[in-house]
Design an enzyme around this catalytic site. Structure first.
Site, PDB file in Angstrom:
ATOM      1  N   PHE A 185     -28.054   1.171   1.759  1.00 18.28           N
ATOM      2  CA  PHE A 185     -26.692   1.926   1.978  1.00 18.28           C
ATOM      3  C   PHE A 185     -25.676   0.792   2.171  1.00 18.28           C
ATOM      4  CE2 PHE A 185     -28.899   1.649   5.906  1.00 18.28           C
ATOM      5  CZ  PHE A 185     -27.899   0.807   6.669  1.00 18.28           C
ATOM      6  N   GLY A 186     -24.553   1.153   1.663  1.00 20.14           N
ATOM      7  CA  GLY A 186     -23.188   0.292   1.601  1.00 20.14           C
ATOM      8  C   GLY A 186     -22.143   0.795   2.126  1.00 20.14           C
TER       9      GLY A 186
ATOM     10  N   ALA B 194     -17.526  11.076   3.234  1.00 16.22           N
ATOM     11  CA  ALA B 194     -18.129  10.126   2.456  1.00 16.22           C
ATOM     12  C   ALA B 194     -17.438   9.747   1.211  1.00 16.22           C
ATOM     13  CB  ALA B 194     -19.677  11.034   1.919  1.00 16.22           C
TER      14      ALA B 194
ATOM     15  N   THR C 272     -16.344  -4.603  12.148  1.00 12.80           N
ATOM     16  CA  THR C 272     -17.525  -5.518  13.148  1.00 12.80           C
ATOM     17  C   THR C 272     -16.822  -6.802  13.232  1.00 12.80           C
ATOM     18  OG1 THR C 272     -19.438  -4.146  12.176  1.00 12.80           O
ATOM     19  CG2 THR C 272     -19.813  -6.347  13.394  1.00 12.80           C
TER      20      THR C 272
ATOM     21  N   ARG D 218       0.782  -1.144   0.025  1.00 12.26           N
ATOM     22  CA  ARG D 218       0.062  -0.157   0.021  1.00 12.26           C
ATOM     23  C   ARG D 218       0.851   1.195   0.023  1.00 12.26           C
ATOM     24  NH1 ARG D 218      -3.123  -0.823   4.123  1.00 12.26           N
ATOM     25  NH2 ARG D 218      -4.699  -1.790   2.972  1.00 12.26           N
TER      26      ARG D 218
ATOM     27  N   LYS E  53     -21.053   3.500  -4.085  1.00 13.01           N
ATOM     28  CA  LYS E  53     -21.641   4.724  -4.597  1.00 13.01           C
ATOM     29  C   LYS E  53     -20.899   5.251  -5.757  1.00 13.01           C
ATOM     30  CE  LYS E  53     -21.303   8.121  -2.066  1.00 13.01           C
ATOM     31  NZ  LYS E  53     -21.131   9.007  -0.996  1.00 13.01           N
TER      32      LYS E  53
ATOM     33  N   ASN F  93     -23.701   8.724  11.892  1.00 19.50           N
ATOM     34  CA  ASN F  93     -23.849   7.674  10.926  1.00 19.50           C
ATOM     35  C   ASN F  93     -25.116   6.952  10.867  1.00 19.50           C
ATOM     36  OD1 ASN F  93     -21.565   8.476   9.389  1.00 19.50           O
ATOM     37  ND2 ASN F  93     -20.275   6.648  10.119  1.00 19.50           N
TER      38      ASN F  93
ATOM     39  N   CYS G  53     -19.072   2.106   6.823  1.00 19.08           N
ATOM     40  CA  CYS G  53     -19.317   2.824   7.904  1.00 19.08           C
ATOM     41  C   CYS G  53     -20.516   2.671   8.231  1.00 19.08           C
ATOM     42  CB  CYS G  53     -19.014   4.406   7.711  1.00 19.08           C
ATOM     43  SG  CYS G  53     -17.297   4.744   7.277  1.00 19.08           S
ATOM     44  N   PHE G  54     -21.629   2.781   7.517  1.00 23.59           N
ATOM     45  CA  PHE G  54     -23.261   2.828   8.017  1.00 23.59           C
ATOM     46  C   PHE G  54     -23.611   1.519   8.831  1.00 23.59           C
ATOM     47  CE2 PHE G  54     -25.137   6.203   5.351  1.00 23.59           C
ATOM     48  CZ  PHE G  54     -24.177   7.255   5.876  1.00 23.59           C
TER      49      PHE G  54
END
Length: 682
Positions: free
Chosen positions: A389-390, A281, A211, A108, A456, A341, A393-394
């Site tokens: 939503f994807g 975002a 998560t 990276r 998105k 969020n 975060c959310f």
């Protein structure tokens, strides 16, 4: 002896980690880490007392700025979707501050130092070219084109009273052209974690906090593996008095864990811990950073805590008005990010629940959303019905909030927020079921084309993309082919992602039906149905595209305009980097611009990649050099829907999961359109 990062640690935001099984949401004990529970009562370990009052910046905080040593060196730990853009914008607007981004992932870091940055965001490439590579000396015209063009020739009429004054206060016209000095690089990417941390005045922790997938709290609690590992490394190497800043989204009261860890490793040495959550975002991250509606800084209410907050605020105040910098106690700041969020996710799930009602009753969800959005108490934001939503975060933040409520013995609160996730999954699954139902409840022998893979538009971020689960559902129906096309994501990377998240066996090369295309028309050829799963402008059938680079400079509170105004005359004697960026973007809009990439002639050349550069190899082998983060996303033109229609199979089904199509216009072309929130044909 230098301390090494734990082998399980990945400092980025988008790579899987070995998962911790420890609970990560606190109970009543301030020190919620199992490792630190026993140390909670030990002397020398300070407890962060919660503060009940918020503070404005009008007096107290900025009064401490004069007593706060200037910030000269910032280290950002984590080179992912948060750390990379945030550090780049900080460095861009603070040429006097050395900003170093560190990450254990050497691949990276190599990409950040090349023409192949690992992420794409509109406007990020320009900022990297200035902050990372430095800039050449150049000369700019300080008059706006509108002023210059009022004269009869290319030479301004200096006798005109409307002519902008020169820096000496006269209108002599001698200073219409202004030299901009060369700039040295001040943004660096490296894998030398310990050294970079040890040199920093401020250490930003911006690592992945997904998560948990197993153990206590699996499916809800935040996995703090990376954050805990980095905190230990920071505690070992941070110089005395350094300011430690939480940029990652973390459970409420994590700052106490950080303070405990610092005290265990460095007893008797004082560090201030701040919470400074990001509100970015994907697809608009650079715009969100350059035109932030608020910067939130949480700190202790002690004098040293206020000085630390003032030091961090001084970094942001280089380009953000101080009226937009908000301070709270540290725990309020941590919780505010989760709640922000979660509230946004709630609005999306709410309108998607109404979309289901509209499809049965004959109401139009876009008309319903427009009517309720006109109420100023509600507003129009996040009322776009679709497939849910994807992103990274959310979902995880809503689940983290639900888990927090459970740990506080508030089951009704937890159930309320879990239903936001349930409704999001319902919207996505209902869309896939609608496709199958319209195609006579069988996909065997049929080709489906998915237009859009990123979660998105204007981003190559595919984390938690609804497209992934839709592919998983459709594969089970046995289609002949599922074609996938995205105008921003690299096809080779998409195929790798689908293999990782859905299963390698679904790819065509392994005998499965999924094929990733680099050309939209090839993807649509001989298709039985098209599914629009990302709202890219390329897929619309009406309206004009919005320039991604122009959108970067557009204030968030104002409607996005495709044209950026000329920022000249500048507000001060010396133009800021933000003003130079605005001028750069304005000149790019000019059809007669001499250099379509560098109209100000400021850019230094980017070093050539090594001969064995894997990214160059992939581009060469796949012919996908038009993708990636090393350049602005080039609008590839709207689909010629007539051409698409001609090469499709009857009855020309189109399933609009993002509400981007003008349905009547598509039906005139002969398409059968099913759109979320509108009554269908079957």
């Amino acid at each position: 002896m230098a301390h090494q990062l734990p082998s399980t640690l990945d400092l980025g935001n988008d790579v899987s980690l070995d998962v911790s099984t420890a609970p990560t949401t606190p109970g009543s004990n301030l020190s919620f880490s199992p490792v630190l529970q026993a140390a909670d009562e030990q002397p020398g370990i300070p407890a962060m007392k919660p503060q009940s009052t918020s503070r404005s910046l009008s007096s107290t905080l900025f009064d401490t700025t004069a007593r706060t040593p200037p910030v000269r060196n910032i280290c950002c730990v984590g080179a992912g979707y948060v750390g990379g853009p945030t550090a780049a914008v900080i460095a861009f607007n603070n040429p006097h501050i050395r900003v170093t981004v560190v990450d254990k992932d050497e691949k990276r870091i190599r990409r950040w130092n090349s023409v192949h940055p690992p992420i794409y965001e509109p406007g990020l490439n320009h900022i990297l070219r200035i902050a990372r590579d430095g800039s050449k000396e150049c000369t700019i015209e300080t008059r706006s084109l509108s002023t210059t063009n009022t004269t009869s020739s290319n030479t301004p009429d200096v006798s005109d009273a409307s002519t902008p004054a020169s820096e000496c206060g006269s209108q002599c016209g001698d200073n219409v052209s202004k030299p901009i000095p060369a700039r040295q690089p001040n943004l660096f990417f490296t894998a030398d974690v310990a050294k970079s941390i040890s040199e920093a005045d401020i250490v930003l922790i911006a690592v992945n906090t997904p998560t948990k997938s197993r153990g206590a709290g699996a499916g809800s609690a935040t996995d703090m593996t990376a954050f805990e590992a980095v905190t230990n490394v920071v505690a070992q190497h941070a110089r005395p008095g350094a300011i430690i800043v939480e940029k990652s989204t973390v459970p409420c009261r994590t700052a106490q864990f950080v303070q405990d860890t610092l005290a265990l490793h460095r007893p008797g040495i004082h560090f201030e811990v701040l919470s400074n959550p990001e509100f970015l975002a994907a697809g608009t991250a650079i715009k969100d950073l350059l035109n932030a509606d608020r910067i939130l800084i949480g700190s202790s209410a002690t004098p040293s805590g206020q000085r630390a907050a003032a030091a961090l605020a001084s970094v942001y105040s280089a380009w953000i008005p101080r009226s937009r910098i908000i301070t709270t106690n540290v725990f309020s700041s941590e919780l505010a990010k989760l709640v922000a969020n979660s509230m946004l996710a709630q609005r999306i799930s709410s309108i998607n629940s109404i979309a289901a009602v509209c499809e049965v009753t004959g109401a139009d969800v876009s008309e319903v959303a427009g009517a309720i959005g006109a109420d100023p108490r509600i507003g129009s934001k996040f009322l776009k019905a679709g497939i849910g939503f994807g992103g990274s975060c959310f979902k995880k933040d809503v689940l983290s909030l639900a888990y927090l409520a459970e740990s506080l013995q508030l089951p009704e609160v937890a159930d309320y927020w879990r239903n936001v996730i349930t409704m999001n999954e319902f919207a996505r699954n209902r869309f896939a079921s609608r496709v199958v139902r319209c195609l006579n409840n069988t996909l065997i022998g049929k080709k489906l084309t998915m237009l859009g893979y990123a979660f998105k538009k204007d981003t190559n971020d595919t984390r938690e993309s609804p497209a992934v689960e839709i592919i998983r559902t459709l594969v089970e129906e046995g289609p002949r082919e599922i074609a996938v096309y995205d105008p921003c994501c690299n096809p080779a990377q998409m195929a790798e992602d689908i293999g990782r998240y859905v299963g390698a066996e679904v790819l065509q090369r392994n005998g499965g039906p999924v094929i990733v295309y680099a050309d939209a028309y090839e993807a649509c050829h001989s298709s039985d149905a098209l599914l629009i799963t990302t709202e890219f402008d390329e897929f619309k059938n009406t309206g004009e595209p919005v320039s991604a680079s122009a959108e970067v400079l557009a204030p968030k509170a104002a409607p996005v305009k495709a044209v950026v105004p000329d920022p000249r005359p500048f507000k001060g004697e010396e133009p800021t980097e933000t003003e130079l960026l605005a001028l750069h973007t304005f000149l790019l809009q000019s059809t007669d611009a001499e250099d379509k990439e560098d109209p100000l002639h400021r850019f230094n050349s980017v070093p050539d990649c090594a001969e064995d550069c894997p990214d160059c190899f992939i581009e060469k082998e796949t012919g996908t050099s038009g993708y990636g983060a090393g350049q602005e996303h080039v609008f590839k033109g709207r689909l010629d829907w007539r051409k698409v229609h001609y090469h499709m199979h009857k009855p020309h089904w189109v399933f609009d999961g993002r509400g981007v199509l003008e349905v009547a216009g598509m039906e005139k072309l002969g398409f059968r359109v099913e759109s979320v929130g509108r009554q269908g044909r079957v």
